[in-house]
Every structure is written in C-alpha cells, then in structure tokens.
Design a protein around this motif. Structure first.
Motif, short mmCIF file in Angstrom:
data_model
loop_
_atom_site.label_atom_id
_atom_site.label_comp_id
_atom_site.label_asym_id
_atom_site.label_seq_id
_atom_site.Cartn_x
_atom_site.Cartn_y
_atom_site.Cartn_z
N VAL A 87 41.56 -18.60 2.24
CA VAL A 87 41.02 -18.48 3.58
C VAL A 87 39.59 -17.97 3.51
N LEU A 88 38.68 -18.70 4.15
CA LEU A 88 37.27 -18.34 4.22
C LEU A 88 36.90 -18.02 5.65
N ARG A 89 36.23 -16.87 5.85
CA ARG A 89 35.81 -16.48 7.21
C ARG A 89 34.31 -16.24 7.23
N PRO A 90 33.51 -17.27 7.47
CA PRO A 90 32.06 -17.08 7.55
C PRO A 90 31.70 -16.31 8.82
N GLN A 91 30.89 -15.27 8.66
CA GLN A 91 30.37 -14.58 9.83
C GLN A 91 29.24 -15.43 10.43
N PRO A 92 29.23 -15.62 11.74
CA PRO A 92 28.12 -16.37 12.36
C PRO A 92 26.78 -15.69 12.13
N ARG A 93 25.73 -16.45 12.22
CA ARG A 93 24.37 -15.91 12.11
C ARG A 93 24.21 -14.68 13.02
N GLY A 94 23.60 -13.65 12.47
CA GLY A 94 23.35 -12.46 13.26
C GLY A 94 24.48 -11.46 13.27
N ILE A 95 25.57 -11.75 12.54
CA ILE A 95 26.72 -10.85 12.46
C ILE A 95 26.96 -10.49 11.00
N GLY A 96 27.26 -9.23 10.74
CA GLY A 96 27.43 -8.80 9.36
C GLY A 96 26.13 -9.00 8.60
N GLN A 97 26.23 -9.60 7.42
CA GLN A 97 25.05 -9.87 6.61
C GLN A 97 24.65 -11.35 6.67
N SER A 98 25.11 -12.05 7.69
CA SER A 98 24.69 -13.44 7.87
C SER A 98 23.31 -13.46 8.51
N ILE A 99 22.35 -14.00 7.77
CA ILE A 99 20.95 -13.97 8.21
C ILE A 99 20.38 -15.37 8.16
N ALA A 100 19.91 -15.84 9.31
CA ALA A 100 19.29 -17.16 9.44
C ALA A 100 18.61 -17.20 10.80
N PRO A 101 17.73 -18.18 11.05
CA PRO A 101 17.05 -18.25 12.35
C PRO A 101 18.02 -18.23 13.52
#
Length: 279
Positions: free
Chosen positions: A76-90
C-alpha cells in the motif's frame, strides 16, 4: 553433508523472513519528481495499491484502511498531496494533470502498475492518472465520488469544514451535513485539514475540464458509494455504469456518507480487496 547444510539453510530462511518483515513495516519515503518530491507512506508487500485522500486532507485518513489492505497481501502506497507532509512541488498554475504526474512518478518508483483508490477529490486525481498514464494503472476505485453534477454549495461546505478560523460547533455542523452519516462521529475530522493544499486542489480542479478525467481512460472502475452521501444520492447509484458500461462495478457501503473511510473502514477494505483480486 546434509546435516552441515541445515544451519546455513536456517540462517538463510531467518534472513529472508527478517527482510520480508522489514519490507512489510510501515515507513515513509521521499520520491523525486520532475518538479519536486512526494512524501509516501508505504506498508505491506505484494501488488501495488495507491490510496489518494480527499480535498485538503492527508493520506493518514487511510490508516485503518491501509492496514487492512496491507494485511490482505498488498503493498500500500499513500502519497501525500503537494503541500502536505514533505511533499513539495508548485502549488500555483497547476491542473489535475500535474497531480496525476506526481502519482505516476510514485507508481513508477515502486515498479507499477497499480490500482489507484481515490477518495472524494482524490478520485479525480486517480481518474486523471488513468487517462494520462494508462500503462501504470490496473484499475481505479472511486470512493465516495461525486455524481457528474451536484449542488455547488456542497463544495463550499467542504471549505467551511476545514476552515480553522470558524468556531468548532459551526465546523461540526458542516461536517455532519457533508461528510458523516447520522449517528457517526464527525469530531474525528475536526483536525487533519491543510488549507493551502485544499485551495491549490480547488483551483487545479477548476482549471481542468471534467471531460478530461471523467472516463478514467479505459481502466476498470469500482464505484464505491456511501448510502448517505449528499454528493452522490443513492437514486443515482448506476449513473456511471449506465454511461461507461460493464467496466464499472458498483458497491454501496451502508451507514456512511462522504467521509466513508473512518465511518466504515472494514467494509471499505473488504470491498476493495475483493474487487482487486477479481481483476
């Protein structure tokens, strides 16, 4: 000779067992993308299932569901959306295509293809990924997905539910009316909201035509509905199947609304696992 080999075999089996256990354990990893990084919670071992959260919320909403799916024999993979946790992108000037590219990068990193489960807003991202990156998507589960048309005031209620400047009782009113079936406790969602991410997601959705993601390409679909969801009244249960045909399966979870996951986690796990095993 055989007797002398037994300790070696036992040692090898012990090492393999320890490695498998370590791989099964929940942990966090960073996956690099073309314009940033995605923070991913991983657990379990087996075929890939990716879980995407609803608007403005993080993937830890899936804790019980993720544990159940992993126990059933999946990674099971749970990607955090951009801007949440350490997810960093425009976070500006983006569309659902950008979010889909994030998910594609995660699936590729872990070897893909994968089944993607998208809860509420997350189902738009899941379907967009299936359109843009069909080779990486075995199937899509749309959990508590909205009908093709729904009252715009419901989107306002989602924003109000996560507005931390409002009084607790006012937010509970929105949570009860929008996310939780009668008798289910809405207070568990008073926390866990991310305002910047929510706004970026709202704007990205407005910048993407519904027709671009609605079909989910040609992927098999499980339409996992809640029987009290104001975004998808039960009388419109077969809307998607009537439009897209036999590649759509429909399952209705009782005593649940738009939150669905914390309301009926066991039923959600059972429905997802049974459908994925049938692919």
């Amino acid at each position: 000779m055989r007797l002398r080999s037994i300790p070696s075999i036992a040692l090898a089996l012990m090492i393999m067992t320890q490695a498998t256990s370590a791989d099964d354990k929940r942990r966090r990893e960073l996956v690099r993308t073309t314009d940033g990084q995605i923070d991913v919670i991983t657990e379990g071992a087996g075929p890939l299932i990716v879980l995407l959260p609803s608007r403005g919320r993080d993937s830890e909403d899936y804790d019980e569901v993720a544990a159940g799916i992993a126990k059933a024999g999946f990674r099971v993979l749970r990607p955090q959306p951009r801007g949440i946790g350490q997810s960093i992108a425009p976070m500006r000037d983006i569309t659902l295509h950008d979010f889909a590219r994030d998910i594609a990068a995660v699936i590729q990193h872990y070897g893909g293809p994968a089944v993607i489960v998208g809860h509420a807003y997350g189902n738009w991202v899941a379907r967009m990924t299936a359109v843009d990156h069909p080779q990486l998507v075995r199937g899509v589960v749309i959990a508590a997905a909205a009908a093709k048309k729904y009252p715009p005031e419901l989107s306002v209620a989602v924003t109000q539910s996560g507005d931390m400047s409002l009084l607790k009782e006012e937010r509970l009113k929105y949570l009860r009316g929008t996310f939780f079936a009668p008798g289910n406790d809405p207070s568990i969602w008073l926390d866990g909201w991310h305002a910047e991410a929510s706004e970026a997601q709202r704007v990205a959705a407005l910048a993407t035509k519904q027709a671009e993601w609605w079909s989910a390409g040609n992927a098999p679909l499980l339409d996992l509905q809640a029987d009290n969801d104001p975004f998808h009244p039960i009388e419109r249960m077969n809307e998607l199947r009537d439009e897209l045909g036999d590649r759509v399966s429909v399952t209705v979870i009782r005593n649940a609304s738009h939150a669905l996951l914390p309301e009926q986690p066991t039923a959600v796990v059972d429905a997802i696992v049974a459908w994925v095993r049938g692919l």
